[in-house]
Motif scaffolding. Structure first.
Motif, PDB file in Angstrom:
ATOM      1  N   SER A 204       0.806  -1.223   0.000  1.00 42.20           N
ATOM      2  CA  SER A 204       0.000   0.000   0.000  1.00 42.20           C
ATOM      3  C   SER A 204       0.839   1.272   0.000  1.00 42.20           C
ATOM      4  CB  SER A 204      -0.926   0.009   1.225  1.00 42.20           C
ATOM      5  OG  SER A 204      -0.166   0.075   2.417  1.00 42.20           O
ATOM      6  N   HIS A 205       2.183   1.138  -0.005  1.00 43.96           N
ATOM      7  CA  HIS A 205       3.036   2.321   0.063  1.00 43.96           C
ATOM      8  C   HIS A 205       3.133   3.015  -1.301  1.00 43.96           C
ATOM      9  CE1 HIS A 205       4.245   0.920   4.018  1.00 43.96           C
ATOM     10  NE2 HIS A 205       4.880   2.064   4.193  1.00 43.96           N
ATOM     11  N   ASP A 206       3.533   4.279  -1.238  1.00 47.10           N
ATOM     12  CA  ASP A 206       3.617   5.089  -2.455  1.00 47.10           C
ATOM     13  C   ASP A 206       4.672   4.575  -3.417  1.00 47.10           C
ATOM     14  OD1 ASP A 206       1.605   6.729  -1.551  1.00 47.10           O
ATOM     15  OD2 ASP A 206       2.977   8.199  -0.646  1.00 47.10           O
ATOM     16  N   ARG A 209       3.235   2.077  -5.833  1.00 50.01           N
ATOM     17  CA  ARG A 209       2.442   2.706  -6.900  1.00 50.01           C
ATOM     18  C   ARG A 209       3.344   3.415  -7.911  1.00 50.01           C
ATOM     19  NH1 ARG A 209      -1.152   3.489  -2.444  1.00 50.01           N
ATOM     20  NH2 ARG A 209      -0.127   5.455  -1.870  1.00 50.01           N
ATOM     21  N   ALA A 210       4.429   4.005  -7.419  1.00 45.30           N
ATOM     22  CA  ALA A 210       5.364   4.663  -8.345  1.00 45.30           C
ATOM     23  C   ALA A 210       6.046   3.637  -9.245  1.00 45.30           C
ATOM     24  CB  ALA A 210       6.410   5.447  -7.548  1.00 45.30           C
ATOM     25  N   SER A 213       3.651   2.655 -11.928  1.00 47.79           N
ATOM     26  CA  SER A 213       3.466   3.710 -12.933  1.00 47.79           C
ATOM     27  C   SER A 213       4.619   3.754 -13.926  1.00 47.79           C
ATOM     28  CB  SER A 213       3.324   5.069 -12.243  1.00 47.79           C
ATOM     29  OG  SER A 213       4.532   5.447 -11.597  1.00 47.79           O
TER      30      SER A 213
END
Length: 314
Positions: A204-206, A209-210, A213
């Motif tokens: 769930s950490h950023d 997600r980075a 992406s």
């Protein structure tokens, strides 16, 4: 570096002093009299003079601190004395039983890792699926079932009824299977929950997600980033629960009559064999200390944030 080394040396010194004194005190204050056990009062008629003479000869009439000081000086020379019952050197008995205990512990850890890591990881990746529900049920049932009861079930089913494995003793790989599986399953339930919750938090950490992406594959994200980030809590709990693992080995060795250090110390407790009990407690405590120190080192390796904080002096 000198400050870190000095602090670690002081910690080791205080730890050795504390564990040797506490183990010596607890053993000496335990109920029972080894003198009566040695003289076998149930089989042979003895006089009180004989009991007093042997107690004086073994130094039990000296003050407790004098007895501890004498034993500690022997400990510094790595001399744990001789067993009251077998008359063998305690270190020889511990070394002879250590391979069986180590192979059983390693076997249990392999079972635990083989169960907890895949099941916890799949439960985190496929939340609310059937495998997640199964992992929760496995954790609850595993936490509720005592290891000795699970051992009896496996003996009855796989050894007595189906005849797949021996019920006791140490005769090759087959004798390791049941005790290793019993202990491994008993400790894996807690790690399944821990791996699952730690991975869910990691995913769930950023930075995850980075990474997505940027088009990085899910496999690489999982193994190179999420899984590694989730390891510190698991490693920390392993260091804390090492004492429980050692206690579990003792129980399993007794159930399966496995000739390791656990069974040896249980027999020594029954016969009030002080030197063997004290030697076992000190060796196990030192082993736990060494493993916890290794856990601290590995924690810094798998946790880059900690290394950066130490580098910045935070």
């Amino acid at each position: 570096m000198f400050r870190i080394f000095g602090r670690r040396f002081l910690e080791v010194t205080l730890f050795i002093l504390a564990i040797t004194f506490v183990s010596f005190l607890f053993v000496r204050l335990a109920p029972g009299d080894p003198v009566l056990t040695i003289l076998q009062v149930d089989d042979v008629s003895i006089t009180s003079d004989q009991v007093d003479e042997l107690r004086e000869e073994m130094g039990f009439n000296d003050p407790l601190l004098v007895q501890y000081g004498r034993w500690f000086m022997d400990f510094i020379r790595m001399d744990f004395g001789q067993s009251y019952i077998t008359k063998q050197p305690v270190m020889t008995m511990i070394i002879s039983g250590m391979p069986a205990t180590l192979e059983l512990s390693i076997g249990a850890l392999l079972v635990m890792v083989s169960v907890a890591l895949p099941l916890g990881s799949l439960a985190a990746l496929y939340r609310q699926s059937w495998i997640d529900q199964f992992s929760r049920a496995f954790s609850m049932v595993g936490a509720a079932i005592p290891s000795f009861w699970l051992g009896f079930l496996l003996i009855d089913l796989l050894a007595v009824r189906w005849g797949l494995f021996p019920t006791m003793g140490r005769e090759g790989i087959q004798s390791m299977v049941l005790p290793s599986v019993t202990l491994g399953l008993a400790i894996s339930s807690a790690y399944v929950r821990l791996v699952r919750s730690s991975l869910i938090d990691s995913l769930s950490h950023d930075f995850i997600r980075a990474a997505r992406s940027r088009g990085i594959s899910e496999t690489r994200i999982f193994f190179s980033h999420a899984f590694r980030y989730s390891l510190p809590p698991v490693i920390t709990v392993f260091g804390v629960s090492l004492g429980s693992l050692i206690g579990g080995v003792v129980v399993i060795e007794v159930i399966f009559a496995y000739p390791g250090m656990g069974k040896m110390v249980v027999d020594s407790i029954r016969s009030r064999d002080y030197p063997v009990i004290q030697g076992y407690m000190v060796i196990m405590a030192i082993l736990v200390f060494i493993v916890n120190s290794a856990v601290d080192v590995s924690y810094r390796y798998v946790n880059p944030e900690l290394r950066l904080k130490e580098k910045d002096g935070l």
